[in-house]
Design an enzyme around this catalytic site. Structure first.
Site, PDB file in Angstrom:
ATOM      1  N   ASP A 111     -19.284  -0.067 -20.646  1.00 27.71           N
ATOM      2  CA  ASP A 111     -17.940   0.470 -20.869  1.00 27.71           C
ATOM      3  C   ASP A 111     -18.017   1.504 -21.976  1.00 27.71           C
ATOM      4  OD1 ASP A 111     -14.935  -0.760 -19.885  1.00 27.71           O
ATOM      5  OD2 ASP A 111     -14.918   0.615 -21.583  1.00 27.71           O
ATOM      6  N   ASN A 156      -8.641  -1.122  -0.054  1.00 28.14           N
ATOM      7  CA  ASN A 156      -7.646  -2.198  -0.197  1.00 28.14           C
ATOM      8  C   ASN A 156      -8.361  -3.550  -0.088  1.00 28.14           C
ATOM      9  OD1 ASN A 156      -8.130  -1.671   2.557  1.00 28.14           O
ATOM     10  ND2 ASN A 156      -6.159  -2.505   3.182  1.00 28.14           N
ATOM     11  N   ARG A 175     -16.830   7.447  -0.044  1.00 31.24           N
ATOM     12  CA  ARG A 175     -15.655   7.825   0.752  1.00 31.24           C
ATOM     13  C   ARG A 175     -14.998   6.523   1.203  1.00 31.24           C
ATOM     14  NH1 ARG A 175     -17.186   6.641   5.904  1.00 31.24           N
ATOM     15  NH2 ARG A 175     -19.375   6.958   6.421  1.00 31.24           N
ATOM     16  N   TYR A 216       2.072   0.453  -4.508  1.00 32.31           N
ATOM     17  CA  TYR A 216       0.915   1.217  -4.980  1.00 32.31           C
ATOM     18  C   TYR A 216       0.970   2.597  -4.352  1.00 32.31           C
ATOM     19  CZ  TYR A 216      -1.343  -3.015  -6.746  1.00 32.31           C
ATOM     20  OH  TYR A 216      -1.632  -4.152  -7.446  1.00 32.31           O
ATOM     21  N   VAL A 225     -15.316  -0.041  -6.308  1.00 28.05           N
ATOM     22  CA  VAL A 225     -13.952  -0.575  -6.338  1.00 28.05           C
ATOM     23  C   VAL A 225     -12.972   0.524  -6.749  1.00 28.05           C
ATOM     24  CG1 VAL A 225     -12.465  -2.420  -7.231  1.00 28.05           C
ATOM     25  CG2 VAL A 225     -14.920  -2.829  -6.961  1.00 28.05           C
ATOM     26  N   ALA A 226     -13.454   1.485  -7.517  1.00 28.08           N
ATOM     27  CA  ALA A 226     -12.574   2.569  -8.001  1.00 28.08           C
ATOM     28  C   ALA A 226     -12.269   3.597  -6.914  1.00 28.08           C
ATOM     29  CB  ALA A 226     -13.209   3.254  -9.212  1.00 28.08           C
ATOM     30  N   ILE A 227     -12.604   3.278  -5.679  1.00 31.56           N
ATOM     31  CA  ILE A 227     -12.407   4.224  -4.567  1.00 31.56           C
ATOM     32  C   ILE A 227     -10.946   4.617  -4.404  1.00 31.56           C
ATOM     33  CG2 ILE A 227     -12.238   2.379  -2.809  1.00 31.56           C
ATOM     34  CD1 ILE A 227     -13.873   5.860  -2.385  1.00 31.56           C
ATOM     35  N   LYS A 245       0.822  -1.211   0.000  1.00 36.10           N
ATOM     36  CA  LYS A 245       0.000   0.000   0.000  1.00 36.10           C
ATOM     37  C   LYS A 245       0.854   1.259   0.000  1.00 36.10           C
ATOM     38  CE  LYS A 245      -3.562   0.119  -0.412  1.00 36.10           C
ATOM     39  NZ  LYS A 245      -4.303  -0.025  -1.716  1.00 36.10           N
ATOM     40  N   VAL A 274     -14.185  -0.074   0.267  1.00 34.05           N
ATOM     41  CA  VAL A 274     -12.894  -0.427   0.866  1.00 34.05           C
ATOM     42  C   VAL A 274     -11.785  -0.250  -0.181  1.00 34.05           C
ATOM     43  CG1 VAL A 274     -11.537  -2.294   1.905  1.00 34.05           C
ATOM     44  CG2 VAL A 274     -13.932  -1.971   2.564  1.00 34.05           C
ATOM     45  N   LEU A 321     -11.684   3.121 -14.796  1.00 36.60           N
ATOM     46  CA  LEU A 321     -10.333   3.655 -14.576  1.00 36.60           C
ATOM     47  C   LEU A 321      -9.893   4.483 -15.772  1.00 36.60           C
ATOM     48  CD1 LEU A 321      -7.668   3.818 -12.944  1.00 36.60           C
ATOM     49  CD2 LEU A 321      -6.890   1.809 -14.175  1.00 36.60           C
ATOM     50  N   GLU A 353       0.551   0.947  -9.972  1.00 37.98           N
ATOM     51  CA  GLU A 353      -0.681   1.062 -10.763  1.00 37.98           C
ATOM     52  C   GLU A 353      -0.519   1.792 -12.084  1.00 37.98           C
ATOM     53  OE1 GLU A 353      -0.192   2.623  -7.886  1.00 37.98           O
ATOM     54  OE2 GLU A 353      -0.746   4.736  -8.090  1.00 37.98           O
TER      55      GLU A 353
HETATM   56  N1  LIG Z   1     -10.527  -0.977  -4.101  1.00 39.33           N
HETATM   57  C1  LIG Z   1      -9.564  -1.859  -4.336  1.00 39.33           C
HETATM   58  O1  LIG Z   1      -9.137  -2.583  -3.456  1.00 39.33           O
HETATM   59  C2  LIG Z   1      -9.005  -2.009  -5.695  1.00 39.33           C
HETATM   60  C3  LIG Z   1      -9.285  -1.059  -6.632  1.00 39.33           C
HETATM   61  N2  LIG Z   1      -8.879  -1.189  -7.913  1.00 39.33           N
HETATM   62  C4  LIG Z   1      -9.286  -0.102  -8.806  1.00 39.33           C
HETATM   63  O2  LIG Z   1     -10.327  -0.527  -9.672  1.00 39.33           O
HETATM   64  C5  LIG Z   1     -10.379   0.357 -10.793  1.00 39.33           C
HETATM   65  C6  LIG Z   1     -10.496  -0.430 -12.099  1.00 39.33           C
HETATM   66  O3  LIG Z   1      -9.278  -1.119 -12.342  1.00 39.33           O
HETATM   67  P1  LIG Z   1      -9.060  -2.068 -13.619  1.00 39.33           P
HETATM   68  O4  LIG Z   1     -10.283  -2.843 -13.888  1.00 39.33           O
HETATM   69  O5  LIG Z   1      -7.788  -2.784 -13.411  1.00 39.33           O
HETATM   70  O6  LIG Z   1      -8.861  -1.003 -14.776  1.00 39.33           O
HETATM   71  P2  LIG Z   1      -8.975  -1.298 -16.363  1.00 39.33           P
HETATM   72  O7  LIG Z   1      -8.170  -0.231 -17.017  1.00 39.33           O
HETATM   73  O8  LIG Z   1      -8.700  -2.721 -16.660  1.00 39.33           O
HETATM   74  O9  LIG Z   1     -10.523  -1.057 -16.661  1.00 39.33           O
HETATM   75  C7  LIG Z   1     -11.133   0.184 -16.534  1.00 39.33           C
HETATM   76  C8  LIG Z   1     -12.234   0.254 -17.558  1.00 39.33           C
HETATM   77  O10 LIG Z   1     -12.995   1.442 -17.299  1.00 39.33           O
HETATM   78  C9  LIG Z   1     -13.479   1.863 -18.546  1.00 39.33           C
HETATM   79  N3  LIG Z   1     -14.007   3.216 -18.415  1.00 39.33           N
HETATM   80  C10 LIG Z   1     -13.357   4.395 -18.315  1.00 39.33           C
HETATM   81  N4  LIG Z   1     -14.245   5.406 -18.220  1.00 39.33           N
HETATM   82  C11 LIG Z   1     -15.488   4.842 -18.229  1.00 39.33           C
HETATM   83  C12 LIG Z   1     -16.819   5.338 -18.145  1.00 39.33           C
HETATM   84  N5  LIG Z   1     -17.065   6.649 -18.031  1.00 39.33           N
HETATM   85  N6  LIG Z   1     -17.850   4.450 -18.182  1.00 39.33           N
HETATM   86  C13 LIG Z   1     -17.608   3.136 -18.289  1.00 39.33           C
HETATM   87  N7  LIG Z   1     -16.383   2.596 -18.391  1.00 39.33           N
HETATM   88  C14 LIG Z   1     -15.330   3.453 -18.362  1.00 39.33           C
HETATM   89  C15 LIG Z   1     -12.282   1.707 -19.465  1.00 39.33           C
HETATM   90  O11 LIG Z   1     -12.665   1.705 -20.832  1.00 39.33           O
HETATM   91  C16 LIG Z   1     -11.740   0.359 -19.004  1.00 39.33           C
HETATM   92  O12 LIG Z   1     -12.239  -0.718 -19.772  1.00 39.33           O
HETATM   93  C17 LIG Z   1      -9.094   1.190 -10.673  1.00 39.33           C
HETATM   94  O13 LIG Z   1      -9.400   2.450 -10.074  1.00 39.33           O
HETATM   95  C18 LIG Z   1      -8.234   0.388  -9.752  1.00 39.33           C
HETATM   96  O14 LIG Z   1      -7.248   1.159  -9.083  1.00 39.33           O
HETATM   97  C19 LIG Z   1      -8.151  -2.275  -8.328  1.00 39.33           C
HETATM   98  C20 LIG Z   1      -7.800  -3.246  -7.432  1.00 39.33           C
HETATM   99  C21 LIG Z   1      -8.142  -3.158  -6.024  1.00 39.33           C
HETATM  100  C1  LIG Z   2      -4.743  -1.867  -6.247  1.00 37.62           C
HETATM  101  C2  LIG Z   2      -4.764  -1.550  -4.827  1.00 37.62           C
HETATM  102  O1  LIG Z   2      -4.833  -0.420  -4.452  1.00 37.62           O
HETATM  103  C3  LIG Z   2      -4.745  -2.611  -3.857  1.00 37.62           C
HETATM  104  O2  LIG Z   2      -4.570  -3.768  -4.227  1.00 37.62           O
HETATM  105  O3  LIG Z   2      -4.917  -2.312  -2.667  1.00 37.62           O
HETATM  106 MG   LIG Z   3      -6.218   0.392  -3.393  1.00 41.00          MG
END
Ligand SMILES: NC(=O)C1=CN([C@@H]2O[C@H](COP(=O)(O)OP(=O)(O)OC[C@H]3O[C@@H](n4cnc5c(N)ncnc54)[C@H](O)[C@@H]3O)[C@@H](O)[C@H]2O)C=CC1
Ligand SMILES: CC(=O)C(=O)O
Ligand SMILES: [Mg+2]
Length: 370
Positions: free
Chosen positions: A198, A300, A279, A94, A267-269, A75, A298, A240, A118
Site C-alpha cells: 500500500d 461485479n 478488460r 453503483y 478487483v479494481a476493474i 449495478k 469480473v 482505489l 461508491e
Molecule cells: N470487481 C468487483 O466486483 C468489486 C470491485 N471493487 C473495487 O475494488 C477496489 C478497491 O476497493 P476498496 O478496497 O474498498 O478501496 P479502499 O479505499 O478501502 O482501499 C484502496 C487502497 O488502495 C491504496 N492505494 C492507492 N493507490 C495505491 C498504489 N499505487 N499502490 C498500492 N496501494 C494503493 C489506498 O491507500 C487504499 O488503502 C475499488 O476499485 C472498488 O471499486 C469493490 C467491490 C467489488
Molecule cells: C462495488 C461494485 O461495483 C459491485 O459490488 O458490483
Molecule cells: Mg463493480
C-alpha cells in the site's frame, strides 16, 4: 416517496437493490415501494416476501422507471435502463463513471440526479456503501484466483497452501484497503505466503499491528513490484483512488519476468483496472490469457454470492435510502455532507471532480446545488 426497484439486467447479476426488510422499513415510514416481479429471486427473495413487507409487485421495469421518484439498484444502469431515466428522477446505485464515458453521457442527457454508492463517505474517511461489497469481493478474490491457478483453467497448477514438503503459493495484494485486507486474510487462511502493498503508511502500520504474523506488508512502489512480480503465483489488484480511474500498476512488458501461468485478479476493474491488460469480464466467461498470464477481471464479483451480498449491501444502503425518501436528495445532502459526496450527476451537470478529470468534462461544485 415512490421507491422503485427493477430487476438487475447486467449479465449474471443476481443481487437486488431493495431487500424485503428494507421495503418493510420504507413502507412503515409511509413510502410506496415498487418491486419488479422476480427482482429478488436471484438473492432468494420471492415476490411473496416483498408483498408481505407491503411492497407492490410490478410486471415490467418500464412501469417502475415511469412512475418511481427514486430508483434503487445495485449495478450501474445499462443502456436500456438509461433511456428510461428522466429529468428530476433520483437514481441511487453503483455508477463507476470514471472509466465509463458512454454511461456518463447518457446520465447527463437524462436530466436525472444520480448518487453513486461508491463515492458516499463516512466520518472516518471510509466508503460505507462500497465497503460491504469490497469485503465480499476481497474474500472472493483468493477463491477465484485459486481456481484460475488450477492447470485445467490455464494457471500454473499451484495449490494455495502447498502440502508438507512443498511450499505454498506466493500472493501479492496491491492495495491494503477493504478489498486488500479481506483478500489477504483469506489467502493467508488458505495457507498462501501473502504480501500486501500500500501507499499509505498509516494503513501499513495498521495492517502490521493487526496482521503482522499473518501476512507481510510492503510500501507500494514500481521498484518493489519489479522485485516481487517474478516470485508471484497470484497478484490481486485492490487499489482505489476514490472516484478516479485506477492507476495501471503492472504492464504487459513486465509479463516475461513473471512465471508462466501466474494469475492476475483485478478487483479494481470496475474503476478501469490496475493492470495494463485488464478488460472487464463476466461470471459466464471470467478469465482470459495474455502472453501466458491468466486474468480474472469480473466487474461485479459480489453478484456470484448474491444472497450474502444483497443482505450486506442492503444493511449499508437502507439508512441512506430512507433519508432520501423522507427528505428528498437536496435536503438529505444538505444535512449529510457524506451523502453529498455521493452526488455524481444532477440535471445535466457532472458534480464529481475526479470523474470530470478522468473524462475531461467540466464539473460543478455539488455544494453550489444545495
Ligand atoms: N470487481 C468487483 O466486483 C468489486 C470491485 N471493487 C473495487 O475494488 C477496489 C478497491 O476497493 P476498496 O478496497 O474498498 O478501496 P479502499 O479505499 O478501502 O482501499 C484502496 C487502497 O488502495 C491504496 N492505494 C492507492 N493507490 C495505491 C498504489 N499505487 N499502490 C498500492 N496501494 C494503493 C489506498 O491507500 C487504499 O488503502 C475499488 O476499485 C472498488 O471499486 C469493490 C467491490 C467489488
Ligand atoms: C462495488 C461494485 O461495483 C459491485 O459490488 O458490483
Ligand atoms: Mg463493480
Amino acid at each position: 416517496m415512490k421507491i422503485g426497484c427493477p430487476t438487475e439486467i447486467k449479465p449474471q447479476e443476481y443481487r437486488v437493490g431493495v431487500t424485503p426488510n428494507a421495503a418493510l422499513e420504507a413502507v412503515s415510514q409511509g413510502h410506496e415501494v415498487l418491486i419488479q416481479s422476480g427482482a429478488g429471486l436471484g438473492a432468494g427473495f420471492d415476490d411473496a416476501a416483498y408483498e408481505a413487507a407491503g411492497a407492490r409487485i410490478i410486471d415490467t421495469a418500464a412501469e417502475i422507471f415511469a412512475s418511481a421518484d427514486m430508483i434503487v439498484k445495485v449495478k450501474e444502469p445499462q443502456p436500456v435502463e438509461r433511456k428510461m431515466l428522466r429529468q428530476g428522477q433520483l437514481l441511487f446505485t453503483y455508477l463507476h463513471l470514471a472509466p465509463d464515458p458512454e454511461q456518463t453521457k447518457d446520465l447527463l442527457a437524462s436530466g436525472c440526479t444520480a448518487i453513486a454508492y461508491e463515492t458516499v463517505t463516512d466520518r472516518s474517511g471510509g466508503l460505507p456503501l462500497l465497503a460491504p461489497m469490497s469485503e465480499v469481493a476481497g474474500r472472493l478474490a483468493p477463491q477465484v484466483g485459486a481456481w484460475t491457478l488450477q492447470k485445467a483453467n490455464g494457471g500454473r497448477g499451484v495449490l494455495m497452501g502447498g502440502v508438507p514438503g512443498v511450499g505454498p503459493a506466493r500472493v501479492i495484494v496491491i492495495g491494503g484497503g477493504v478489498v486488500g485486507t479481506h483478500a489477504a486474510k483469506i489467502a493467508a487462511g488458505m495457507g498462501a505466503d501473502v504480501t500486501v502493498l500500500d501507499r499509505s503508511l498509516p494503513r501499513l502500520r495498521y495492517l502490521d499491528d493487526v496482521f503482522g504474523g499473518t501476512f507481510k506488508t510492503g510500501y507500494s512502489s514500481a521498484g518493489l513490484l519489479e522485485e516481487l512480480l517474478p516470485l508471484a503465483d497470484m497478484v490481486i489488484g485492490a487499489v482505489l483512488i476514490p472516484g478516479a480511474a485506477a492507476p495501471k500498476l503492472v504492464r504487459r512488458d513486465q509479463f516475461p519476468m513473471m512465471k508462466p501461468g501466474a494469475v492476475l485478479v483485478d478487483v479494481a476493474i470496475d474503476q478501469g483496472g490496475c493492470f495494463e491488460t485488464s478488460r472487464a469480464t463476466t461470471h459466464q466467461d471470467p478469465i482470459y490469457e495474455v502472453d501466458g498470464i491468466m486474468h480474472y477481471c469480473v466487474a461485479n464479483m459480489p453478484g456470484a454470492v448474491a444472497r450474502t451480498s444483497t443482505l450486506a449491501l442492503g444493511n449499508a444502503t437502507m439508512p441512506f435510502m430512507l433519508a432520501l425518501a423522507k427528505k428528498g436528495w437536496k435536503q438529505s445532502c444538505a444535512d449529510d455532507p457524506h451523502l453529498l459526496n455521493g452526488l455524481n450527476v444532477h440535471a445535466g451537470q457532472l458534480t464529481y471532480e475526479a470523474v470530470g478529470a478522468a473524462l475531461g468534462i467540466d464539473t460543478v461544485d455539488p455544494k453550489s446545488l444545495i
